[in-house]
Design a protein around this motif. Structure first.
Motif, short mmCIF file in Angstrom:
data_model
loop_
_atom_site.label_atom_id
_atom_site.label_comp_id
_atom_site.label_asym_id
_atom_site.label_seq_id
_atom_site.Cartn_x
_atom_site.Cartn_y
_atom_site.Cartn_z
N GLY A 142 -6.30 8.35 3.82
CA GLY A 142 -5.60 9.28 2.69
C GLY A 142 -4.70 8.05 2.56
N ALA A 143 -3.73 7.77 3.59
CA ALA A 143 -3.00 6.83 3.54
C ALA A 143 -3.72 5.26 3.34
CB ALA A 143 -2.38 7.02 5.29
N GLU A 144 -4.72 5.23 3.44
CA GLU A 144 -5.70 3.69 3.19
C GLU A 144 -5.84 3.67 2.20
OE1 GLU A 144 -7.64 0.07 4.73
OE2 GLU A 144 -5.80 1.42 6.10
N GLY A 145 -6.15 4.19 1.81
CA GLY A 145 -6.49 4.57 -0.31
C GLY A 145 -5.00 4.53 -0.81
N LEU A 146 -3.85 5.71 0.00
CA LEU A 146 -2.68 5.61 -1.19
C LEU A 146 -1.69 3.86 -1.27
CD1 LEU A 146 -0.44 7.16 -2.25
CD2 LEU A 146 0.51 7.42 -0.18
N VAL A 147 -1.88 2.98 -0.11
CA VAL A 147 -1.13 1.92 0.52
C VAL A 147 -2.29 1.38 -0.54
CG1 VAL A 147 -1.60 0.00 1.87
CG2 VAL A 147 -0.48 1.87 2.51
N ALA B 178 0.56 0.40 6.01
CA ALA B 178 1.55 -0.23 4.80
C ALA B 178 1.84 -2.03 5.20
CB ALA B 178 2.16 -0.01 4.16
N ALA B 179 2.06 -1.43 6.55
CA ALA B 179 3.11 -2.54 7.85
C ALA B 179 1.93 -3.20 8.19
CB ALA B 179 3.86 -2.20 8.89
N ALA B 180 0.50 -2.61 8.82
CA ALA B 180 -0.84 -3.66 9.31
C ALA B 180 -0.95 -4.84 8.28
CB ALA B 180 -1.87 -2.50 10.01
N LYS B 181 -1.08 -4.15 6.81
CA LYS B 181 -1.45 -5.19 5.63
C LYS B 181 -0.33 -6.15 5.30
CE LYS B 181 -4.73 -1.30 3.93
NZ LYS B 181 -6.07 -2.23 4.27
N GLY B 182 0.48 -5.91 5.79
CA GLY B 182 1.33 -7.27 5.79
C GLY B 182 1.92 -6.73 3.94
N LYS B 183 2.94 -5.48 4.04
CA LYS B 183 3.49 -4.87 2.93
C LYS B 183 4.35 -4.67 3.46
CE LYS B 183 -1.17 -4.68 0.39
NZ LYS B 183 -1.25 -5.67 -0.71
N GLY B 184 4.95 -4.71 3.60
CA GLY B 184 6.06 -4.40 4.70
C GLY B 184 7.61 -3.24 3.36
N GLN B 185 7.71 -3.90 1.58
CA GLN B 185 8.20 -4.11 1.00
C GLN B 185 7.87 -2.34 0.52
OE1 GLN B 185 10.78 -4.92 -1.54
NE2 GLN B 185 12.02 -5.24 0.88
N LEU B 186 6.25 -2.24 1.23
CA LEU B 186 5.79 -0.43 0.41
C LEU B 186 5.97 -0.19 1.52
CD1 LEU B 186 3.75 0.75 -1.29
CD2 LEU B 186 2.09 0.04 -0.01
N ALA B 187 6.41 -0.44 2.60
CA ALA B 187 6.76 0.84 3.89
C ALA B 187 7.96 1.11 3.58
CB ALA B 187 6.41 -0.10 5.06
#
Length: 324
Positions: A18-23, A235-244
């Protein structure tokens, strides 16, 4: 026991999927509509991942159990900021934008201070009772609506790149329906998976002979924040720190203004059993974000600062085990 373990793992698997799809869905929507990933995280993602806290606190308030309603939120905000954001920074440094420093982090500190003042108003000023009245709950709800609107209006302050580049980077093969589907299914899997995980973790803990106190401090405290943990880490692992970061600040804001505000409207909340250490811990976590984000040459939460945040959570857990 074997069946309970399998169901526990199934719940954890649903949370991760779910977290993967949500991100992915949230990031796609941000690109499509020219919005920052931070505001998507602050609003849509944070409201979805805060669903477990909302259910626990609203039900507890309706039953007149203020300790559980309030303790759930204070514990969750400490867990969110110290452990989850700390872990996200360990995975990859989290960038802090001008808007974060000018508005979002100060708002997080301000509403935390407001909660503490309401919780201690009788002890500090001799006014009313320590807690939230229905009128104060309505004020919190009004502040929540104002902050959500202001976040969308001032979204340009949170962008790390020119606004035009977002729409240009939207992939041609990505459709709005697909992004919405990822978002909705991801949220559903997060909420249901988190519930499945918490329920069967409790059963396993009781089978192992662990006390209710231990279960409440560990399983329930971590379980209601499991959606935030999975979403922010991925999100952090995907380089999306602002989303985190948006997910954490949005969850903290929703927890106090929306969930506690709504709980107080349902039934006035008494906060006499919340200790000074609890208040100090939640306020220091909020304050640490501005301290850490401006302490270095770059406006980021780096890995060593993430380690310090995790250490705060560890120290608070030690306090709970020793003195509760």
């Amino acid at each position: 026991m074997a069946l309970e373990i399998l169901l526990l793992l199934a719940g954890l698997g649903l949370v991760l999927i779910g977290a993967e799809g949500l991100v992915d869905g949230a990031s796609g929507l941000a690109r499509r509509f020219g919005m920052s990933e931070f505001v998507i995280g602050l609003t849509i993602v944070a409201l979805g991942t805060s669903a477990p806290e909302m259910v626990v606190s609203f039900v507890s308030a309706a039953e007149g159990n203020s300790d559980l309603a309030v303790g759930n939120i204070i514990g969750s905000n400490i867990f969110n900021t110290s452990l989850i954001l700390g872990l996200s920074a360990l995975i990859a440094p989290v960038a802090i934008t001008r808007g974060n420093l000018k508005r979002d982090i100060p708002v997080n500190i301000g509403i935390t201070a407001l909660l503490i003042l309401c919780g201690l108003k009788h002890r500090l000023f001799g006014i009313g009772e320590d807690g939230l009245s229905r009128w104060e709950g309505l004020l919190f709800l009004f502040l929540f609506i104002w902050y959500m609107v202001a976040s969308f209006v001032n979204d340009r302050d949170n962008k790390l790149e020119p606004a035009g580049s977002r729409s240009e980077t939207a992939t041609a093969g990505s459709s709005l329906l697909r992004e919405l589907l990822f978002l909705v299914v991801g949220l559903a899997a997060l909420v249901y998976g988190g519930k499945l995980f918490v329920n069967h973790a409790q059963i396993i803990a009781r089978m192992a002979g662990l006390s209710d106190k231990f279960i409440a401090i560990t399983v329930l405290a971590a379980g209601t924040s499991l959606p935030e943990l999975a979403t922010s880490a991925i999100a952090a692992a995907k380089g999306k720190g602002q989303l985190a970061l948006g997910n954490i600040l949005g969850s903290n804001t929703s927890n106090i203004l929306l969930i506690l505000g709504g709980s107080a409207v349902i039934h006035p909340l008494r906060m006499g059993n919340i200790t000074t250490v609890d208040y100090a811990a939640v306020f220091f976590c909020a304050l640490s974000l501005v301290i850490f984000s401006i302490s270095g040459k770059r406006k980021t939460l780096d890995r060593w600062e993430g380690s310090l945040l995790i250490a705060i959570q560890a120290a608070y857990f030690v306090y709970l085990f020793m003195y509760r």
